[in-house]
Motif scaffolding. Structure first.
Motif, PDB file in Angstrom:
ATOM      1  N   VAL A   1       0.851  -1.195   0.000  1.00 29.26           N
ATOM      2  CA  VAL A   1       0.000   0.000   0.000  1.00 29.26           C
ATOM      3  C   VAL A   1       0.883   1.240   0.000  1.00 29.26           C
ATOM      4  O   VAL A   1       1.710   1.427   0.889  1.00 29.26           O
TER       5      VAL A   1
ATOM      6  N   ARG B   1      -0.419   5.060  -0.311  1.00 29.91           N
ATOM      7  CA  ARG B   1      -1.676   5.804  -0.464  1.00 29.91           C
ATOM      8  C   ARG B   1      -1.696   6.974   0.521  1.00 29.91           C
ATOM      9  O   ARG B   1      -1.184   6.877   1.628  1.00 29.91           O
ATOM     10  N   ARG B   2      -2.331   8.066   0.111  1.00 31.58           N
ATOM     11  CA  ARG B   2      -2.457   9.231   0.984  1.00 31.58           C
ATOM     12  C   ARG B   2      -3.862   9.301   1.560  1.00 31.58           C
ATOM     13  O   ARG B   2      -4.851   9.175   0.830  1.00 31.58           O
ATOM     14  N   ASP B   3      -3.961   9.504   2.884  1.00 25.85           N
ATOM     15  CA  ASP B   3      -5.220   9.695   3.601  1.00 25.85           C
ATOM     16  C   ASP B   3      -5.099  10.941   4.473  1.00 25.85           C
ATOM     17  O   ASP B   3      -4.064  11.627   4.479  1.00 25.85           O
TER      18      ASP B   3
ATOM     19  N   HIS C   1       0.566   6.195   3.628  1.00 24.71           N
ATOM     20  CA  HIS C   1       0.879   4.800   3.959  1.00 24.71           C
ATOM     21  C   HIS C   1       1.975   4.262   3.046  1.00 24.71           C
ATOM     22  O   HIS C   1       2.010   4.558   1.851  1.00 24.71           O
TER      23      HIS C   1
ATOM     24  N   LEU D   1       4.032  11.566  -2.828  1.00 26.08           N
ATOM     25  CA  LEU D   1       2.628  11.818  -2.490  1.00 26.08           C
ATOM     26  C   LEU D   1       2.486  12.814  -1.345  1.00 26.08           C
ATOM     27  O   LEU D   1       1.516  13.582  -1.298  1.00 26.08           O
TER      28      LEU D   1
ATOM     29  N   TRP E   1      -1.758  -0.788  -9.514  1.00 22.44           N
ATOM     30  CA  TRP E   1      -0.735  -1.278  -8.583  1.00 22.44           C
ATOM     31  C   TRP E   1       0.470  -1.816  -9.336  1.00 22.44           C
ATOM     32  O   TRP E   1       1.626  -1.588  -8.948  1.00 22.44           O
TER      33      TRP E   1
ATOM     34  N   GLN F   1       2.687   0.980 -10.133  1.00 27.03           N
ATOM     35  CA  GLN F   1       3.447   1.384  -8.951  1.00 27.03           C
ATOM     36  C   GLN F   1       4.620   0.446  -8.714  1.00 27.03           C
ATOM     37  O   GLN F   1       5.740   0.883  -8.412  1.00 27.03           O
TER      38      GLN F   1
END
Length: 371
Positions: free
Chosen positions: A70, A72-74, A83, A105, A172, A175
């Motif tokens: 993973v 990913r931006r939250d 993450h 990111l 993915w 990535q």
């Protein structure tokens, strides 16, 4: 358990990602061709695989996700959370690449200090890239090397055991290719004793799938029975990098501290605690810890057991495949291994360790010189 294969990718779909992660001025090093070396017919010295030469047995829990790592931006209130976790058996291999993705990111538009959660290879790589961009960094961690999963890693540069090919998306896969490309070239800048990284010829002894991607590792060379010493009909040979993980992580911590980084011991049990930190940008590099901390039920441990034998400086080759794997390092000969998904007990099992040693003993008892 067979390692996850390299995916087949549409190169155009990831061209932009590769360009973004490029290392300016970094030429990919090409070690000697495996075919020319194999043609010499060199005899390989055997590993002395016996229980009385074992230094220790270890077991580590790889943070495995069928759908892959993973990045990913939250957000957590006013805190930006990026993450970077879930790399299975490819943590060392992909560390610089996915950390590069995560930093790209998180940093644009950010001002002020940055927090990184976790002090394994992913946390340290992320922290160093953030420092390189000019930001102050604090690593918050419950465990420090050598008490991290990264310290137990075999250290072969080869993406392994980190996704299920039927469970990943094209996004993915893009990535993954971008991360692997950047990481492959970044590790080459660190070859040498200081970081404990070196090139080694490696034999693929079957029982594993290996679909190669351009530029890394250098191309597989199929060998005939007369070109290798192992008691099987077909084998292949390639050259890749190996990392002495203890030395490597110690050096990353030194680099981090020299660059002004701080380390604080702290355990987090709920996501809201991250929002209470003074930093407004947080990178989550907790690996398997994200299962509990963020409720990622797709994360499962994949236990790997290793028998570590006394060093043999004359062993200058490695192998993987149906017999397990053997990685020679200055700190010991690593014999593996297992890939036990869903197993949370990080305790080496005597019967498994005995089986690993005996399997390698029988393999080396049957070595012969190629014709």
């Amino acid at each position: 358990m067979r390692p996850a294969p390299f995916p087949q990718l549409d190169r155009r779909a990831v061209a932009a990602g590769l360009a973004a992660l490029a290392l300016p001025g970094c030429a990919t090093t090409r070690p000697e061709s495996a075919a020319s070396t194999a043609a010499r017919g060199l005899c390989l010295p055997p590993v002395k695989a016996s229980p009385d030469r074992m230094i220790r047995a270890v077991a580590g829990l790889r943070p495995y996700r069928k759908s892959g790592f993973v990045v990913r931006r939250d957000t957590l209130g006013d805190t930006a959370l990026v993450h970077n976790y879930g790399h299975g058996g490819a943590g060392i291999t992909l560390s610089w690449g996915t950390s590069r993705l995560a930093v790209d990111l998180g940093l644009p538009g950010h001002t002020g200090p940055v927090a990184v959660i976790g002090c394994g290879v992913m946390g340290l790589s992320t922290a160093r890239l953030v420092q390189d961009a000019g930001f102050a960094v604090t690593i918050y961690t419950d465990d420090l090397p050598p008490a991290t999963t990264s310290n137990i890693a075999g250290g072969q540069w080869h993406p392994y055991g980190h996704f299920d090919r039927d469970s990943v998306t094209p996004q993915w896969r893009a990535q993954f290719l971008a991360a692997a490309d950047y990481s492959w070239r970044r590790f080459q800048l660190m070859i040498g004793d200081a970081y404990g990284i070196r090139w080694l010829p490696t034999y693929n002894l079957g029982g594993t799938e290996r679909q190669l991607l351009p530029t890394f590792p250098p191309e597989n060379h199929e060998l005939t029975r007369a070109q290798h010493p192992f008691p099987i009909d077909r084998a292949a040979r390639f050259t890749t990098m190996y990392v002495e993980t203890g030395r490597y992580l110690r050096q990353l911590i030194r680099d981090f501290r020299i660059a002004g980084g701080a380390i604080a011991r702290r355990k987090f049990t709920a996501p809201g605690q991250l929002a209470e930190l003074p930093e407004s940008l947080v990178f989550n590099c907790t690996g398997l810890g994200s299962h509990n901390l963020f409720g990622d039920t797709g994360m499962t441990p994949a236990r790997g057991q290793l028998a570590i034998l006394l060093p043999q400086p004359e062993i200058e080759y490695a192998y993987t495949g149906r017999f397990g794997y053997m990685f020679p390092r200055p700190d010991g000969i690593l014999l593996g291994g297992t890939f036990e998904t869903g197993q949370w007990d990080a305790t080496p099992q005597d019967a498994d360790i005995a089986r690993i040693i005996d399997g390698h003993r029988r393999l080396h008892a049957d070595l012969r010189c190629p014709a």
